[in-house]
Design a protein around this motif. Sequence first.
Motif, PDB file in Angstrom:
ATOM      1  N   GLU A 139       0.826  -1.211   0.000  1.00 47.69           N
ATOM      2  CA  GLU A 139       0.000   0.000   0.000  1.00 47.69           C
ATOM      3  C   GLU A 139       0.859   1.260   0.000  1.00 47.69           C
ATOM      4  O   GLU A 139       0.612   2.192  -0.787  1.00 47.69           O
ATOM      5  N   THR A 140       1.860   1.310   0.851  1.00 50.95           N
ATOM      6  CA  THR A 140       2.685   2.515   0.986  1.00 50.95           C
ATOM      7  C   THR A 140       3.435   2.830  -0.294  1.00 50.95           C
ATOM      8  O   THR A 140       3.545   3.999  -0.698  1.00 50.95           O
ATOM      9  N   CYS A 141       3.966   1.806  -0.937  1.00 46.66           N
ATOM     10  CA  CYS A 141       4.843   2.013  -2.092  1.00 46.66           C
ATOM     11  C   CYS A 141       4.110   1.889  -3.421  1.00 46.66           C
ATOM     12  O   CYS A 141       4.735   2.019  -4.477  1.00 46.66           O
ATOM     13  N   GLY A 142       2.805   1.641  -3.406  1.00 45.55           N
ATOM     14  CA  GLY A 142       2.028   1.567  -4.635  1.00 45.55           C
ATOM     15  C   GLY A 142       2.409   0.395  -5.510  1.00 45.55           C
ATOM     16  O   GLY A 142       2.455   0.515  -6.740  1.00 45.55           O
ATOM     17  N   LEU A 143       2.670  -0.765  -4.900  1.00 49.28           N
ATOM     18  CA  LEU A 143       3.057  -1.951  -5.655  1.00 49.28           C
ATOM     19  C   LEU A 143       1.812  -2.633  -6.224  1.00 49.28           C
ATOM     20  O   LEU A 143       0.775  -2.704  -5.572  1.00 49.28           O
ATOM     21  N   THR A 144       1.926  -3.140  -7.428  1.00 47.17           N
ATOM     22  CA  THR A 144       0.763  -3.704  -8.111  1.00 47.17           C
ATOM     23  C   THR A 144       0.848  -5.205  -8.336  1.00 47.17           C
ATOM     24  O   THR A 144      -0.166  -5.831  -8.662  1.00 47.17           O
ATOM     25  N   ASP A 145       2.020  -5.790  -8.193  1.00 49.46           N
ATOM     26  CA  ASP A 145       2.198  -7.199  -8.531  1.00 49.46           C
ATOM     27  C   ASP A 145       2.645  -8.039  -7.336  1.00 49.46           C
ATOM     28  O   ASP A 145       2.940  -9.229  -7.497  1.00 49.46           O
ATOM     29  N   SER A 146       2.716  -7.450  -6.170  1.00 48.81           N
ATOM     30  CA  SER A 146       3.333  -8.084  -5.011  1.00 48.81           C
ATOM     31  C   SER A 146       2.293  -8.636  -4.043  1.00 48.81           C
ATOM     32  O   SER A 146       1.146  -8.205  -4.027  1.00 48.81           O
ATOM     33  N   ALA A 147       2.737  -9.591  -3.211  1.00 47.39           N
ATOM     34  CA  ALA A 147       1.840 -10.196  -2.219  1.00 47.39           C
ATOM     35  C   ALA A 147       2.662 -10.862  -1.128  1.00 47.39           C
ATOM     36  O   ALA A 147       3.759 -11.362  -1.381  1.00 47.39           O
ATOM     37  N   PRO A 148       2.144 -10.883   0.112  1.00 48.77           N
ATOM     38  CA  PRO A 148       2.798 -11.662   1.165  1.00 48.77           C
ATOM     39  C   PRO A 148       2.606 -13.143   0.892  1.00 48.77           C
ATOM     40  O   PRO A 148       1.666 -13.550   0.197  1.00 48.77           O
ATOM     41  N   TYR A 149       3.499 -13.956   1.440  1.00 49.00           N
ATOM     42  CA  TYR A 149       3.387 -15.401   1.292  1.00 49.00           C
ATOM     43  C   TYR A 149       2.355 -15.933   2.287  1.00 49.00           C
ATOM     44  O   TYR A 149       2.171 -15.374   3.364  1.00 49.00           O
ATOM     45  N   ALA A 150       1.693 -17.034   1.900  1.00 50.53           N
ATOM     46  CA  ALA A 150       0.629 -17.584   2.733  1.00 50.53           C
ATOM     47  C   ALA A 150       1.135 -18.070   4.092  1.00 50.53           C
ATOM     48  O   ALA A 150       0.390 -18.053   5.073  1.00 50.53           O
ATOM     49  N   GLN A 151       2.388 -18.502   4.142  1.00 47.77           N
ATOM     50  CA  GLN A 151       3.001 -18.915   5.400  1.00 47.77           C
ATOM     51  C   GLN A 151       3.823 -17.752   5.962  1.00 47.77           C
ATOM     52  O   GLN A 151       4.187 -16.838   5.222  1.00 47.77           O
ATOM     53  N   PRO A 152       4.139 -17.765   7.249  1.00 47.11           N
ATOM     54  CA  PRO A 152       4.874 -16.632   7.850  1.00 47.11           C
ATOM     55  C   PRO A 152       6.371 -16.652   7.513  1.00 47.11           C
ATOM     56  O   PRO A 152       7.211 -16.765   8.391  1.00 47.11           O
ATOM     57  N   TRP A 153       6.680 -16.526   6.230  1.00 42.21           N
ATOM     58  CA  TRP A 153       8.070 -16.521   5.763  1.00 42.21           C
ATOM     59  C   TRP A 153       8.299 -15.261   4.936  1.00 42.21           C
ATOM     60  O   TRP A 153       7.769 -15.118   3.837  1.00 42.21           O
ATOM     61  N   TRP A 154       9.090 -14.351   5.464  1.00 43.94           N
ATOM     62  CA  TRP A 154       9.361 -13.106   4.747  1.00 43.94           C
ATOM     63  C   TRP A 154      10.070 -13.345   3.422  1.00 43.94           C
ATOM     64  O   TRP A 154       9.877 -12.603   2.459  1.00 43.94           O
ATOM     65  N   SER A 155      10.898 -14.398   3.339  1.00 49.74           N
ATOM     66  CA  SER A 155      11.722 -14.607   2.144  1.00 49.74           C
ATOM     67  C   SER A 155      10.906 -15.000   0.919  1.00 49.74           C
ATOM     68  O   SER A 155      11.394 -14.894  -0.209  1.00 49.74           O
ATOM     69  N   ASN A 156       9.660 -15.461   1.113  1.00 54.05           N
ATOM     70  CA  ASN A 156       8.819 -15.870  -0.008  1.00 54.05           C
ATOM     71  C   ASN A 156       7.866 -14.763  -0.453  1.00 54.05           C
ATOM     72  O   ASN A 156       6.961 -15.017  -1.244  1.00 54.05           O
ATOM     73  N   THR A 157       8.066 -13.554   0.039  1.00 55.87           N
ATOM     74  CA  THR A 157       7.262 -12.429  -0.436  1.00 55.87           C
ATOM     75  C   THR A 157       7.371 -12.333  -1.952  1.00 55.87           C
ATOM     76  O   THR A 157       8.457 -12.437  -2.519  1.00 55.87           O
TER      77      THR A 157
END
Length: 273
Positions: A139-157
């Motif tokens: 939201e802050t950076c206006g990203l259009t193609d990005s998503a968090p990973y379904a599991q709590p793993w930052w590296s799979n963003t």
Amino acid sequence: MPLALTVMCAAGLFIAGGVARGMQFFNGLVHRVAPNLALPMVPPPELPPVRLDTAGFASWAMLDRRTGIMAGSTNLDATSDTMSLVKVWLAADFLHRNETPDQGSLDRITIMIRDSNNAAADAFYERNGGQVGIERMIETCGLTDSAPYAQPWWSNTTVSARDVARLGACIADGRAAGPTWTGWLLDQMRGVRGPGDFGPRTAFPLDEAAHIAIKNGWLLRAEDRLWHMSCLAVNDEWSIGVLLRYPSELGFEHGTQLCQSVAAQLMPVLTDH
């Protein structure tokens, strides 16, 4: 000879490129990422061709921070994973919400960015609310193609190359970390050292490279036996994102050279000031 040549035309979007067997070849024209009346309406600059010789997946994007123009490969909206690149957001998000952090937190951010420390990233990912923090990045950076990973793993963003370039600009212009800590965070990114010190800035002479902030991600993933690599470099004038996935036997250095080569091939544009 290219097996395919695609030209996509939509409102504000003009990109051309081709894909050849055993390699990826992209010659990106340019498009304006969003209307911005504060920016001058300028004709697209002439871009040199950008050629990436690799098996697998490759995507790149460059945002001209002076004009708001985005350039890149035909698949600049295709997604891959961030690995350690997202650590720069974890740092920015924490600093934006904690304007008077304790020295221990600042020290942990330093090793998370400069040395790509995973334990520190785990801690800040949790302190930022996990997936909620990644959603703030989008939201802050206006990203259009990005998503968090379904599991709590930052590296799979999940990100695209153009979202990596947008993230770099978001960090550099202060939206991500806020006015108090942006300069400090950029200094940490300029101080990246060790195995993580690769990518577009290594195409520049040392005196110029010292002013370029970076954060990269890299991992040989067990599930597909592919190197996954992400490269971010940003300065006052431009922001570059590169995403790669390629066979393990090509090695780590193959990816670092590809990330470097994007900047090397774009050098006439990057140094046109």
